[in-house]
Design an enzyme around this catalytic site. Sequence first.
Site, mmCIF file in Angstrom:
data_model
loop_
_atom_site.group_PDB
_atom_site.id
_atom_site.type_symbol
_atom_site.label_atom_id
_atom_site.label_comp_id
_atom_site.label_asym_id
_atom_site.label_seq_id
_atom_site.Cartn_x
_atom_site.Cartn_y
_atom_site.Cartn_z
ATOM 1 N N LYS A 163 -37.177 -45.083 -38.727
ATOM 2 C CA LYS A 163 -38.349 -44.308 -39.126
ATOM 3 C C LYS A 163 -39.556 -45.239 -39.120
ATOM 4 C CE LYS A 163 -40.316 -41.590 -42.877
ATOM 5 N NZ LYS A 163 -40.054 -40.862 -44.120
ATOM 6 N N ARG A 177 -47.726 -34.793 -45.322
ATOM 7 C CA ARG A 177 -48.186 -35.256 -46.636
ATOM 8 C C ARG A 177 -49.154 -34.246 -47.251
ATOM 9 N NH1 ARG A 177 -48.823 -41.690 -45.004
ATOM 10 N NH2 ARG A 177 -46.609 -41.963 -44.478
ATOM 11 N N LYS A 235 -47.140 -47.251 -45.912
ATOM 12 C CA LYS A 235 -45.713 -47.469 -46.169
ATOM 13 C C LYS A 235 -45.151 -48.568 -45.273
ATOM 14 C CE LYS A 235 -45.023 -42.739 -47.859
ATOM 15 N NZ LYS A 235 -44.111 -41.557 -47.884
ATOM 16 N N GLU A 272 -31.664 -51.720 -37.175
ATOM 17 C CA GLU A 272 -31.655 -50.799 -38.328
ATOM 18 C C GLU A 272 -30.543 -49.762 -38.179
ATOM 19 O OE1 GLU A 272 -33.372 -50.640 -41.083
ATOM 20 O OE2 GLU A 272 -35.168 -51.848 -40.797
ATOM 21 N N LYS A 300 -37.606 -41.181 -35.770
ATOM 22 C CA LYS A 300 -38.744 -40.398 -36.240
ATOM 23 C C LYS A 300 -39.999 -41.238 -36.158
ATOM 24 C CE LYS A 300 -40.256 -38.367 -40.539
ATOM 25 N NZ LYS A 300 -40.061 -38.349 -41.955
ATOM 26 N N SER A 305 -44.590 -33.580 -38.265
ATOM 27 C CA SER A 305 -45.684 -32.656 -38.523
ATOM 28 C C SER A 305 -46.884 -32.876 -37.598
ATOM 29 C CB SER A 305 -46.109 -32.791 -39.983
ATOM 30 O OG SER A 305 -46.452 -34.141 -40.285
ATOM 31 N N TYR A 329 -40.421 -27.997 -36.775
ATOM 32 C CA TYR A 329 -41.019 -26.879 -37.513
ATOM 33 C C TYR A 329 -41.069 -25.626 -36.643
ATOM 34 C CZ TYR A 329 -42.179 -30.677 -40.603
ATOM 35 O OH TYR A 329 -42.065 -31.767 -41.425
HETATM 36 C C1 PBG Z 1 -41.097 -39.076 -46.787
HETATM 37 C C2 PBG Z 1 -41.037 -38.200 -45.598
HETATM 38 C C3 PBG Z 1 -42.059 -38.084 -44.663
HETATM 39 C C4 PBG Z 1 -41.644 -37.163 -43.728
HETATM 40 C C5 PBG Z 1 -40.374 -36.724 -44.095
HETATM 41 N N1 PBG Z 1 -40.006 -37.400 -45.262
HETATM 42 C C6 PBG Z 1 -43.409 -38.667 -44.613
HETATM 43 C C7 PBG Z 1 -43.636 -40.048 -45.002
HETATM 44 O O1 PBG Z 1 -42.808 -40.931 -44.759
HETATM 45 O O2 PBG Z 1 -44.685 -40.252 -45.592
HETATM 46 C C8 PBG Z 1 -42.498 -36.761 -42.562
HETATM 47 C C9 PBG Z 1 -42.141 -35.555 -41.838
HETATM 48 C C10 PBG Z 1 -43.209 -35.043 -40.958
HETATM 49 O O3 PBG Z 1 -44.294 -35.642 -40.772
HETATM 50 O O4 PBG Z 1 -42.992 -33.954 -40.426
HETATM 51 N N2 PBG Z 1 -39.924 -39.462 -47.371
#
Ligand code: PBG
Length: 313
Positions: free
Chosen positions: A179, A189, A203, A219, A234, A260, A299
């Site tokens: 990720k 968010r 992050k 990883e 991701k 997203s 989605y």
């Molecule tokens: C956080 C989390 C995130 C997403 C899923 N779980 C965002 C982040 O790491 O801030 C993102 C999913 C998306 O953007 O569709 N644990």
Amino acid sequence: MVAETTLTTADLIWPVFVVEGHDVVQPVDSMPDVYRYSIDRLIPEVDAAIQLGIPAIALFPVVPSSRKSPSGDEAINPENLMCRALRALRSEFGDAIGLVADVALDPYTSHGHDGLLENDRVVNDATVEILCRQAVVQAEAGCTVIAPSDMMDGRIGRIRRSLDEAGYAECMIMAYAAKFASAFYGPFRDAVGSKQHLGTADKKTYQMDPANAREALHEVALDIAEGADLVMVKPGLPYLDIVYRIREAFGLPTAVYQVSGEYAMISAAAQNGWLDGPASMWESLLAMKRAGADVILTYAARAIARQLEVTDQ
Ligand code: PBG
């Protein structure tokens, strides 16, 4: 006849947002056609997904600010929104749909980070402890798959052991293994309301550097060794080289998350008449399959499933 790759509804996981209250359906501004549903309104929506043949949903809770805290304790409350939603869906639908439960603290922390903070840094090991407890309460509530999206080190092995000890040996783990610290998570968010809590923080101390591919293999190898049943990459489209390399190197079921921001880009261009929305969405998802993905979180799952129903006839 000669197509090497096919996209089918059975490949898809539909991520959904659940919110407190009754009879609530709230649009997410930055994600056209995506809504936050209260549990009662979520049930018929999930029913529609089952009718379309979607095998699983991934649930994300929108936690009221009053329930957030620096330590994110609400995450381990068996009566929290997530657990109530899981129980309601499991009792309504039995095994007709897989329920993927997110493990991470960001919906629950007042600072918006996925873990506990000490001196403004997320601390790994103390976070893993609470994640294990979060996984167990969600397994008790009836999820099929635990999906840790937090990116702490060593959490897959620890969560596996906690689930087994609590009697949930059959609960699978889908590890968000590679990720990346991506700018494409912005609309998510917004949807879960963590953006204003996170503020200008990032992050990058726990999510991966977008520059790195070899590290992604590392990883993934760690998460597999620790007991992951599926591994995930991701975001999706900007990281198809990672999907390809992981699927070639390990051969484990490999998931990819069309996040997203990817969804928002296609939807916004389609709304402006600049892109053919359904065709671009389908092509993006097919490209993920071609790169090696076995499972795609999107989605657009229901919209694509409807499209596939029509074209398959
Ligand atoms: C956080 C989390 C995130 C997403 C899923 N779980 C965002 C982040 O790491 O801030 C993102 C999913 C998306 O953007 O569709 N644990």
